[in-house]
Design an enzyme around this catalytic site. Structure first.
Site, PDB file in Angstrom:
ATOM      1  N   THR A   1      52.579  17.867  54.518  1.00 54.61           N
ATOM      2  CA  THR A   1      51.676  17.147  53.624  1.00 54.61           C
ATOM      3  C   THR A   1      52.313  17.028  52.245  1.00 54.61           C
ATOM      4  O   THR A   1      52.592  18.039  51.593  1.00 54.61           O
ATOM      5  CB  THR A   1      50.323  17.866  53.508  1.00 54.61           C
ATOM      6  OG1 THR A   1      49.768  18.041  54.814  1.00 54.61           O
ATOM      7  CG2 THR A   1      49.343  17.036  52.675  1.00 54.61           C
TER       8      THR A   1
ATOM      9  N   MET B   1      45.431   9.084  55.268  1.00 52.07           N
ATOM     10  CA  MET B   1      44.399   9.559  56.180  1.00 52.07           C
ATOM     11  C   MET B   1      44.295  11.081  56.126  1.00 52.07           C
ATOM     12  O   MET B   1      43.194  11.651  56.146  1.00 52.07           O
ATOM     13  CB  MET B   1      44.693   9.095  57.598  1.00 52.07           C
ATOM     14  CG  MET B   1      43.579   9.397  58.602  1.00 52.07           C
ATOM     15  SD  MET B   1      42.035   8.524  58.223  1.00 52.07           S
ATOM     16  CE  MET B   1      42.528   6.839  58.656  1.00 52.07           C
ATOM     17  N   LYS B   2      45.438  11.764  56.057  1.00 59.55           N
ATOM     18  CA  LYS B   2      45.423  13.225  55.982  1.00 59.55           C
ATOM     19  C   LYS B   2      44.685  13.690  54.730  1.00 59.55           C
ATOM     20  O   LYS B   2      43.912  14.660  54.770  1.00 59.55           O
ATOM     21  CB  LYS B   2      46.863  13.755  55.979  1.00 59.55           C
ATOM     22  CG  LYS B   2      47.005  15.263  55.758  1.00 59.55           C
ATOM     23  CD  LYS B   2      46.416  16.058  56.897  1.00 59.55           C
ATOM     24  CE  LYS B   2      46.438  17.576  56.626  1.00 59.55           C
ATOM     25  NZ  LYS B   2      47.785  18.136  56.558  1.00 59.55           N
ATOM     26  N   LEU B   3      44.882  13.023  53.604  1.00 62.06           N
ATOM     27  CA  LEU B   3      44.183  13.421  52.387  1.00 62.06           C
ATOM     28  C   LEU B   3      42.679  13.197  52.517  1.00 62.06           C
ATOM     29  O   LEU B   3      41.875  14.005  52.028  1.00 62.06           O
ATOM     30  CB  LEU B   3      44.732  12.657  51.179  1.00 62.06           C
ATOM     31  CG  LEU B   3      46.192  12.927  50.813  1.00 62.06           C
ATOM     32  CD1 LEU B   3      46.548  12.232  49.500  1.00 62.06           C
ATOM     33  CD2 LEU B   3      46.501  14.415  50.725  1.00 62.06           C
TER      34      LEU B   3
ATOM     35  N   ASN C   1      41.393  16.032  54.648  1.00 65.87           N
ATOM     36  CA  ASN C   1      41.380  17.291  53.912  1.00 65.87           C
ATOM     37  C   ASN C   1      40.302  17.333  52.833  1.00 65.87           C
ATOM     38  O   ASN C   1      39.853  18.418  52.442  1.00 65.87           O
ATOM     39  CB  ASN C   1      42.752  17.560  53.303  1.00 65.87           C
ATOM     40  CG  ASN C   1      43.722  18.141  54.306  1.00 65.87           C
ATOM     41  OD1 ASN C   1      43.378  18.364  55.461  1.00 65.87           O
ATOM     42  ND2 ASN C   1      44.940  18.379  53.880  1.00 65.87           N
TER      43      ASN C   1
END
Length: 283
Positions: free
Chosen positions: A86, A160-162, A165
């Site tokens: 990340t 998308m990961k942020l 999260n």
């Protein structure tokens, strides 16, 4: 085809182990040798050796600086480089350009899940890059993942990961605050856990974190220092688009306080220590 894996940390070690168990011809490298080379894998002496032998190289490195340092001295020509950690979306977009300018191919595939899902091969990968490269990456990382999600072009995977999260951090911090509130009123934390585990808000994450909050066992699944880094990335990305992030603004302060208290290497549920140390605002 030989697969390379760089970064045998809390997440990287079980991820690489699942690749090896699935029969991948695996060569690994990490800055620190903790004696954790997965059975069936070959440990390289340098990152350059990995790139020399592998057609696809997976990166599970902790920071942007670490990635830059590792890639500075290697030949990526003809290689598929898959960034699974990340970082900021902007860094990934720049890395995409650098790898391609040096004759390589690039995919980002950050994962959702902590050490437990990594050990079980139950991670969710968010894959972004050129269409053919996304498909090839999905096949390579399948032993580590329950599902891969196609997120289009770089940096769609990291954005998308942020977003994922944002929910994870606010949820886990809210859970810790619930236990903090119960503690102040002398409620039985075991009973609170029982109610939460039986109710509609329960999830795999909440059950693991509630157990930690009851027992005080903060063995790391997702470390405070890593959660703080992710939180900072989210807030920075929100600022760039003038997006409100009030929950993550508060969470960032709590995780920073928890790390300053000496709990940076403990699991994110240890944020309750930051809550205990926080003064109540004046009425």
């Amino acid at each position: 085809m030989t697969v390379g894996f760089l970064g045998l940390g809390v997440m990287g070690t079980p991820m690489a182990a699942n690749l090896a168990r699935a029969g991948a011809d695996l060569i690994v490298w990490s800055r620190t040798d903790r004696g954790n080379t997965p059975p069936g894998a070959v440990r390289a002496r340098t990152a350059a050796e990995v790139f020399g032998k592998a057609g696809t190289v997976l990166l599970m490195l902790a920071t942007e600086q670490a990635i830059d340092e590792v890639l500075a001295g290697v030949d990526v020509s003809g290689k598929l480089v898959v960034h699974m950690g990340t970082t900021s979306p902007e860094f990934s977009a720049g890395l995409n350009d650098k790898i391609k300018s040096r004759g390589g191919r690039y995919v980002e595939a950050p994962v959702s899940g902590s050490r437990g899902p990594a050990e079980a091969g139950e991670l969710i990968a968010m894959v972004a890059g050129e269409p053919a490269d996304r498909g090839e990456t999905a096949r390579v990382i399948a032993p580590m993942c329950r599902q891969t999600v196609d997120c289009g072009e770089v940096p769609g995977g990291l954005l998308m990961k942020l977003a994922v999260n944002t929910f994870l951090i606010s949820m886990a911090t809210g859970l810790a605050e619930a236990f903090h509130f119960a503690e102040a009123y002398g409620l039985d934390p075991g009973l609170l856990r029982q109610v939460l585990d039986a109710g509609p808000m329960a999830s795999a994450v909440s059950r693991v974190k509630a157990a930690k909050l009851v027992t005080g066992d903060f063995e790391v699944q997702a470390a405070i220092r890593d959660v703080l880094k992710n939180n900072e990335l989210i807030v920075e990305a929100a600022r760039r688009r003038d997006v409100a992030s009030p929950l993550l603004d508060v969470c960032r302060s709590l995780y920073a306080e928890t790390a300053a208290l000496g709990h940076g290497e403990q699991d994110m549920a240890a944020v309750i220590h930051g809550l205990r140390a926080t003064r109540r605002p004046a009425p």
